[in-house]
Design a protein around this motif. Structure first.
Motif, short mmCIF file in Angstrom:
data_model
loop_
_atom_site.label_atom_id
_atom_site.label_comp_id
_atom_site.label_asym_id
_atom_site.label_seq_id
_atom_site.Cartn_x
_atom_site.Cartn_y
_atom_site.Cartn_z
N TRP A 63 5.01 26.20 3.25
CA TRP A 63 5.18 27.21 2.20
C TRP A 63 4.88 26.65 0.82
O TRP A 63 4.59 27.39 -0.11
CB TRP A 63 6.60 27.77 2.21
N TYR A 64 4.90 25.34 0.68
CA TYR A 64 4.69 24.69 -0.62
C TYR A 64 3.30 24.99 -1.19
O TYR A 64 3.10 24.88 -2.40
CB TYR A 64 4.90 23.18 -0.49
N VAL A 65 2.35 25.38 -0.33
CA VAL A 65 1.01 25.71 -0.85
C VAL A 65 1.08 26.94 -1.76
O VAL A 65 0.16 27.16 -2.55
CB VAL A 65 -0.03 25.94 0.28
N PHE A 66 2.15 27.71 -1.70
CA PHE A 66 2.32 28.86 -2.58
C PHE A 66 3.07 28.51 -3.86
O PHE A 66 3.28 29.39 -4.69
CB PHE A 66 3.01 30.00 -1.84
N GLN A 67 3.47 27.27 -3.99
CA GLN A 67 4.06 26.81 -5.25
C GLN A 67 2.92 26.64 -6.25
O GLN A 67 1.91 26.00 -5.92
CB GLN A 67 4.76 25.46 -5.07
N PRO A 68 3.03 27.16 -7.43
CA PRO A 68 1.94 27.00 -8.41
C PRO A 68 1.61 25.53 -8.70
O PRO A 68 0.47 25.20 -8.98
CB PRO A 68 2.47 27.70 -9.65
N SER A 69 2.59 24.65 -8.59
CA SER A 69 2.35 23.24 -8.90
C SER A 69 1.68 22.48 -7.76
O SER A 69 1.37 21.30 -7.91
CB SER A 69 3.67 22.56 -9.27
N PHE A 70 1.43 23.11 -6.63
CA PHE A 70 0.79 22.42 -5.50
C PHE A 70 -0.60 21.90 -5.86
O PHE A 70 -1.05 20.89 -5.32
CB PHE A 70 0.72 23.34 -4.27
N GLY A 71 -1.27 22.55 -6.78
CA GLY A 71 -2.60 22.09 -7.20
C GLY A 71 -2.58 20.69 -7.77
O GLY A 71 -3.56 19.95 -7.65
N TYR A 72 -1.46 20.30 -8.37
CA TYR A 72 -1.36 18.94 -8.89
C TYR A 72 -1.34 17.93 -7.73
O TYR A 72 -1.88 16.84 -7.85
CB TYR A 72 -0.12 18.78 -9.77
N LEU A 73 -0.70 18.30 -6.63
CA LEU A 73 -0.70 17.41 -5.46
C LEU A 73 -2.12 17.24 -4.91
O LEU A 73 -2.53 16.13 -4.54
CB LEU A 73 0.23 17.95 -4.38
N LEU A 74 -2.87 18.34 -4.85
CA LEU A 74 -4.27 18.24 -4.44
C LEU A 74 -5.05 17.39 -5.45
O LEU A 74 -5.90 16.58 -5.07
CB LEU A 74 -4.88 19.63 -4.31
N GLY A 75 -4.74 17.58 -6.71
CA GLY A 75 -5.37 16.79 -7.76
C GLY A 75 -5.07 15.31 -7.64
O GLY A 75 -5.92 14.47 -7.95
#
Length: 191
Positions: free
Chosen positions: A79-91
């Motif tokens: 479900w964390y992929v729906f957290q807006p901050s997940f993009g930072y983890l991908l980054g």
């Protein structure tokens, strides 16, 4: 690569995966995107392990969080992929690769100074923020229906957060310049 080097590489990747997980819980509360030490450890993974192994360590951290281990700043699970901050983890994954790749090229050219490591760190940081902010904007505006305009996005997801990460970039460059010679006799299996 012999078995000893593979074992060392696995141990180093595991160590950095654990450090990134611990770094997620060492945080300073800042609105929207919390300031943590994750960036420091992802950057050090790229600088010390190189682009391939550093990215493996960070990718392992992200995968462990997505399968349910509560190692992200707000828990874990798919479900964390729906957290807006997940993009930072991908980054972090891509930024680690960029940082490691640039640092490796500088070292091959004999230009391994604190300033050059800092440039590699800043390039990786730019990738982290670019991916994080784009993901944040898309998730908020098109997926979870909590719209955010460009100025608040820039304010909360960049201006308020980047000063701490800039300090971590300097700290990481200084640490690597001091630690790297001690690790140079160990085979890190860099690619």
């Amino acid at each position: 690569m012999d078995k000893t080097n593979k074992t060392k590489n696995l141990a180093y990747c595991a160590l950095f995966t654990a450090l990134i997980a611990v770094g997620a819980f060492i945080r300073v509360p800042v609105p929207v995107v919390p300031f943590t030490l994750q960036y420091l450890f992802t950057m050090l993974a790229g600088l010390l392990l190189g682009p391939r192994l550093g990215t493996i360590a960070v990718g392992t951290y992200v995968l462990l969080g997505l399968v349910g281990l509560p190692i992200f700043t707000q828990g874990g699970g798919f479900w964390y992929v729906f957290q807006p901050s997940f993009g930072y983890l991908l980054g972090f994954c891509v930024g680690t690769f960029v940082t490691g790749w640039l640092a490796q090229r500088l070292e091959q050219a004999g230009k391994n100074t604190v300033g050059r490591y800092l440039l590699a760190n800043l390039a990786g940081l730019a990738v982290v923020y670019a991916m994080g902010m784009v993901y944040y904007y898309i998730i908020c505006n098109y997926v979870i229906n909590t719209p955010i305009a460009l100025w608040p996005l820039f304010l909360y997801c960049f201006l308020l957060a980047v000063p701490g990460d800039l300090c971590l970039s300097v700290l990481g460059a200084v640490l690597v310049k001091r630690v790297k010679p001690a690790l140079s006799h160990t085979a890190l299996g860099r690619v």
